[in-house]
Write a protein that holds these residues in place. Structure first.
Motif, short mmCIF file in Angstrom:
data_model
loop_
_atom_site.label_atom_id
_atom_site.label_comp_id
_atom_site.label_asym_id
_atom_site.label_seq_id
_atom_site.Cartn_x
_atom_site.Cartn_y
_atom_site.Cartn_z
N MET A 134 6.90 20.10 54.22
CA MET A 134 8.16 20.85 53.91
C MET A 134 7.80 22.28 54.46
O MET A 134 8.81 22.74 54.89
CB MET A 134 8.24 20.84 52.27
N TRP B 232 15.07 13.53 54.55
CA TRP B 232 15.53 14.02 53.30
C TRP B 232 16.58 13.73 52.86
O TRP B 232 16.95 13.73 51.76
CB TRP B 232 15.15 15.71 53.29
N LYS C 234 15.24 16.42 58.40
CA LYS C 234 16.53 16.37 57.83
C LYS C 234 17.09 15.16 57.40
O LYS C 234 17.52 14.92 56.36
CB LYS C 234 17.58 17.13 58.61
#
Lengths: 104, 199
Positions: free
Chosen positions: A9, A88, A85
């Motif tokens: 992250m 997630w 992206k």
């Protein structure tokens, strides 16, 4: 938090901080501050790792009579950000299911 | 604390690192302090808003590759005559022990990778068999008729399914192995650094 997860992250945070144009260390920390507070000692290894992985490039330029390093994202770095992206998005949909009220 | 003494403290803690690595890391911290001052802080405030020199030094050391840490560790040790004699006399004892621990760690790591590799071989075998099944099915429909064709086709489908299933297992195991390797490297590094602080 799982160290591997957090590391991924933070890599993404740093890449996001330069996705709209090159930046330097302190500016990146300031840009991230409202969302995640990093210290130099966290940022420095990440920058080195991302440089080693060819996700960003570094150039040294003069600024007010001293040297400053500027970091710019590479196509590889942008691709890494897109991967993050997408992953997630999937995780968030799982999260929504887990926290949904009243499912059987 | 002003900028110079802050950097001097980190430099002191990183004494045993090669100069190039040390100065490159220090330049990063110096730049950040300068940028804080430019942003309106006083020099004292700027330094106070940084983390402690100890934390900074530890982060820099953790980021170094293991061989450099070992070299730094050897360079840092100043041994007296007694320590050297003990080290030499104790060699038959500590050397095999050290070697055993290192080889044990390496073996665990290799065993995990062997598992990944053998699972990979299983996937390959299943995949090839599935292809063979399809070829057999084509042959049977020309030469032998429907029942054998269906049999071969069914077998090929089952094999494909198994190959995909095992494929997931390989990917999962591979990720685990990579994580294990990273954890082992981190453990070894913090061991080297902790001893350095004591010395």
């Amino acid at each position: 938090m799982d160290i591997q997860l957090k590391r991924g992250m933070l890599d993404a945070c740093v890449l996001a901080a330069i996705q709209d144009g090159e930046s330097y260390g302190y500016q990146m920390l300031k840009d991230m501050k409202p969302y995640v507070e990093l210290s130099e000692s966290t940022l420095y290894p990440i920058l080195r790792r991302l440089e080693g992985a060819k996700c960003l490039t570094v150039r040294t330029a003069e600024h007010n009579g001293r040297l400053r390093k500027y970091y710019a994202i590479t196509p590889l770095g942008l691709a890494r950000l897109e991967d993050f992206k997408r992953e997630w998005k999937e995780l968030l949909s799982i999260y929504r299911f887990v926290t949904k009220e009243g499912h059987e | 604390m002003n900028k110079e003494s802050y950097l001097a403290q980190i430099r002191q803690l990183l004494q045993s690192l090669p100069e190039e690595d040390r100065e490159r890391s220090l330049a990063f911290y110096a730049e950040s302090i300068d940028d804080r001052i430019e942003d309106g802080m006083s020099e004292e405030e700027a330094v106070a808003s940084m983390e402690s020199p100890e934390e900074a030094a530890k982060a820099i050391l953790m980021d170094m590759p293991i061989p450099k840490l070992v070299k730094a560790r050897v360079k840092e040790k100043h041994m007296g005559a007694l320590e050297i004699i003990l080290l030499v006399l104790g060699f038959p004892l500590w050397f095999p022990l050290l070697l055993t621990v290192l080889i044990l760690g390496l073996t665990v790591y290799l065993v995990v990778w062997t598992l990944v590799l053998s699972l990979g071989a299983v996937v390959l075998a299943l995949g090839l068999s599935a292809v063979a099944g399809v070829i057999a099915a084509v042959y049977f429909i020309i030469k032998a008729g429907l029942p054998l064709f269906l049999l071969a086709l069914g077998a090929a489908l089952v094999l494909t399914g198994l190959a995909i299933l095992f494929g997931f297992a390989v990917v999962g195991m591979g990720r685990l192995a990579v994580m294990l390797g990273k954890a082992m490297v981190r453990g070894l590094k913090s061991l080297l650094i902790r001893k350095e602080e004591k010395a």
